[in-house]
Design a protein around this motif. Structure first.
Motif, short mmCIF file in Angstrom:
data_model
loop_
_atom_site.label_atom_id
_atom_site.label_comp_id
_atom_site.label_asym_id
_atom_site.label_seq_id
_atom_site.Cartn_x
_atom_site.Cartn_y
_atom_site.Cartn_z
N ARG A 138 0.87 -1.06 0.55
CA ARG A 138 -0.12 -0.25 -0.23
C ARG A 138 1.09 1.34 0.37
O ARG A 138 0.38 2.03 -0.75
N GLU A 139 2.22 1.09 0.82
CA GLU A 139 3.19 2.07 0.74
C GLU A 139 3.42 2.52 -0.47
O GLU A 139 3.70 3.53 -0.56
N ARG A 140 3.38 1.43 -1.29
CA ARG A 140 4.01 1.66 -3.06
C ARG A 140 3.13 2.33 -3.57
O ARG A 140 4.03 3.41 -4.16
N GLN A 141 2.14 1.36 -3.35
CA GLN A 141 1.13 2.08 -4.29
C GLN A 141 0.60 3.86 -3.59
O GLN A 141 0.80 4.98 -5.15
N LEU A 142 0.79 3.97 -2.54
CA LEU A 142 0.49 5.47 -1.76
C LEU A 142 2.02 6.37 -2.43
O LEU A 142 1.29 7.23 -2.99
N ASN A 143 2.90 5.83 -3.06
CA ASN A 143 4.20 6.62 -2.98
C ASN A 143 3.96 6.74 -4.39
O ASN A 143 4.78 7.82 -5.14
N GLU A 144 3.56 6.24 -5.10
CA GLU A 144 3.27 6.01 -6.56
C GLU A 144 2.39 6.64 -7.15
O GLU A 144 2.29 7.77 -8.06
N LYS A 145 1.46 7.27 -6.46
CA LYS A 145 0.03 8.03 -6.59
C LYS A 145 0.63 9.70 -6.19
O LYS A 145 0.38 10.43 -6.79
N THR A 146 1.44 9.13 -5.41
CA THR A 146 1.60 10.74 -4.45
C THR A 146 3.11 11.55 -5.51
O THR A 146 2.88 12.76 -6.38
N LYS A 147 3.71 10.78 -6.41
CA LYS A 147 4.31 10.67 -7.84
C LYS A 147 3.37 11.15 -8.82
O LYS A 147 4.09 12.79 -9.22
N VAL A 148 2.87 10.65 -9.32
CA VAL A 148 1.66 10.92 -9.88
C VAL A 148 0.62 12.16 -9.58
O VAL A 148 1.61 13.14 -10.67
N VAL A 149 0.61 12.49 -8.76
CA VAL A 149 -0.03 13.80 -8.18
C VAL A 149 1.43 15.09 -8.17
O VAL A 149 1.00 16.22 -9.01
N ASP A 150 2.63 14.62 -7.77
CA ASP A 150 3.72 15.83 -7.71
C ASP A 150 3.61 16.05 -9.29
O ASP A 150 3.73 16.85 -9.43
N GLN A 151 3.39 14.51 -10.16
CA GLN A 151 3.49 15.44 -11.79
C GLN A 151 2.54 16.45 -12.00
O GLN A 151 3.26 17.17 -12.49
N ARG A 152 1.39 15.96 -11.76
CA ARG A 152 0.61 16.18 -12.41
C ARG A 152 -0.04 17.76 -11.59
O ARG A 152 -0.19 18.92 -12.51
N SER A 153 0.72 18.15 -10.48
CA SER A 153 0.69 20.08 -9.84
C SER A 153 2.00 19.92 -10.37
O SER A 153 2.05 21.63 -10.96
N ARG A 154 3.11 19.32 -10.89
CA ARG A 154 4.10 20.08 -11.68
C ARG A 154 3.97 20.55 -12.84
O ARG A 154 4.10 22.39 -12.79
N GLU A 155 3.02 19.84 -13.32
CA GLU A 155 2.42 20.15 -14.90
C GLU A 155 1.29 21.15 -14.42
O GLU A 155 1.67 22.37 -15.89
N GLU A 156 0.76 21.67 -14.51
CA GLU A 156 -0.53 22.68 -13.66
C GLU A 156 0.22 23.52 -12.88
O GLU A 156 -0.19 24.98 -13.95
N GLU A 157 1.62 23.86 -12.26
CA GLU A 157 2.20 24.69 -11.74
C GLU A 157 2.64 26.14 -13.14
O GLU A 157 2.45 26.66 -13.64
N LYS A 158 3.16 24.68 -13.99
CA LYS A 158 3.96 25.49 -15.32
C LYS A 158 2.87 25.69 -16.69
O LYS A 158 2.98 26.58 -17.18
N LEU A 159 1.62 25.19 -16.34
CA LEU A 159 0.68 25.46 -17.20
C LEU A 159 0.14 26.77 -16.49
O LEU A 159 -0.16 27.53 -17.23
#
Length: 339
Positions: free
Chosen positions: A39-60
């Protein structure tokens, strides 16, 4: 001895149970730990995805902010340009309003003509324009009693007749509106006919030639009968032929050149046989129709009639209208104040 052995056996049994129980619990905990780690691994993956989207949204967001800033600057520049252009337009408008307009000098100068460019749709147009002017005795006044009275007076008095003065103004009005490339011929008739000006055809913008036409017109005295046939026959001799005709007259003809003696329609028209000084309205109508039949300008010439008022000639308007309409021209009976 036996009691001690029993106690040892019991202790051993208890210890063996405890070890088995602990192994079971360890396995359970290990499974739970593995599940938590997954679960921790999955959460970490989701966190990475969310972080990536946040960075993209911030860039946009930053890119949109930059675009908005650029458009804001452009709009501000446009507003400044519009404001500047508005001031320039206002200044230009003011300059135009205050700048005197220089009109090209008219070939025909006459302040009394004003700026009227049309009368009931009448336009001066055509490549070769002939102006045919009636200068018979009736062209002095409207009322018959005044015409008769003026006949007995001097030439100077005849030339001051209000209808004749008006006729000369009409000629000037027509000549002032000649097309640039047009040629014009001015013909006058009563019982005789002549061309005014230095030549048969003159240029519409030839100031000297037009001035000669005006000076010739001023020498004319309105006298004699109205022989429209004389004027039309002279018109037909123009070379090249006219394309447009402007006739200024006040009524139907009173004289002609044709032989009327053998015509039944003229049997009662004794004036045309030289037996009377007067001519009836019916005879004038027949004379007009015969004149057009024998000496009309024919096809290809547009006839425009300017019919001035006179007492006692009610048939003139319908007869002249019929002629002008068949050629595509106009008949006008202008208002008293024109031109």
């Amino acid at each position: 001895m036996a009691c001690g052995l029993g106690a040892v056996i019991l202790l051993f049994v208890l210890l063996k149970y405890d070890i088995g129980q602990r192994e079971f619990e360890d396995d359970t905990l290990a499974g739970e730990l593995a599940g938590l780690q997954e679960r921790e691994r999955q959460l970490n993956e989701k966190t990475k995805v969310v972080d990536q989207r946040s960075r993209e949204e911030e860039k946009l967001r930053r890119e949109l902010s930059d675009e908005i800033l650029k458009f804001t600057k452009k709009l501000a520049a446009i507003d400044r340009n519009l404001s500047s252009q508005k001031h320039k337009n206002q200044a230009l408008k003011k300059a135009i309003e205050t700048t005197p307009i220089k009109k090209p000098a008219d070939v025909v100068q006459d302040p009394s003509l004003g700026e009227e460019d049309y009368v009931l749709g009448l336009k001066v147009e055509g490549a070769r324009i002939a102006i045919l002017i009636d200068h018979s005795a009736s062209m002095t006044d409207v009322k018959l009693v005044d015409i008769i009275s003026r006949k007995t007076r001097s030439d100077a008095i005849k030339k001051k007749g209000p209808k004749w003065v008006r006729t000369k103004k009409i000629v000037r009005w027509l000549l002032a509106r000649l097309p640039d490339q047009a040629a014009v011929a001015v013909i006058v008739f009563n019982d005789q006919v002549r061309t005014l000006g230095p030549a048969q055809w003159v240029g519409g913008k030839d100031a000297k030639a037009l001035e000669k036409i005006f000076s010739d017109l001023e020498t004319l005295v309105p006298v004699g009968p109205t022989n429209l046939q004389e004027g039309l026959e002279h018109l037909n001799k123009l070379n090249p032929r006219s394309t447009d005709l402007y006739l200024i007259t006040d009524g139907l003809p009173t004289m002609g050149n044709s032989n009327y003696g053998g015509l039944v329609s003229f049997f009662k028209c004794s004036s045309l046989m030289g037996k009377s000084a007067n001519i009836s309205g019916e005879c004038r109508k027949e004379l007009f129709r015969k004149t057009l039949k024998d000496s009309g300008p024919g096809s290809g010439v547009t006839a425009n009639i300017i019919l001035l008022p006179i007492e006692g000639d009610p048939e003139a308007a319908p007869e002249y209208w019929r002629w002008s309409a068949t050629t595509g021209g106009l008949l006008i009976a202008p208002a008293e104040g024109w031109p």
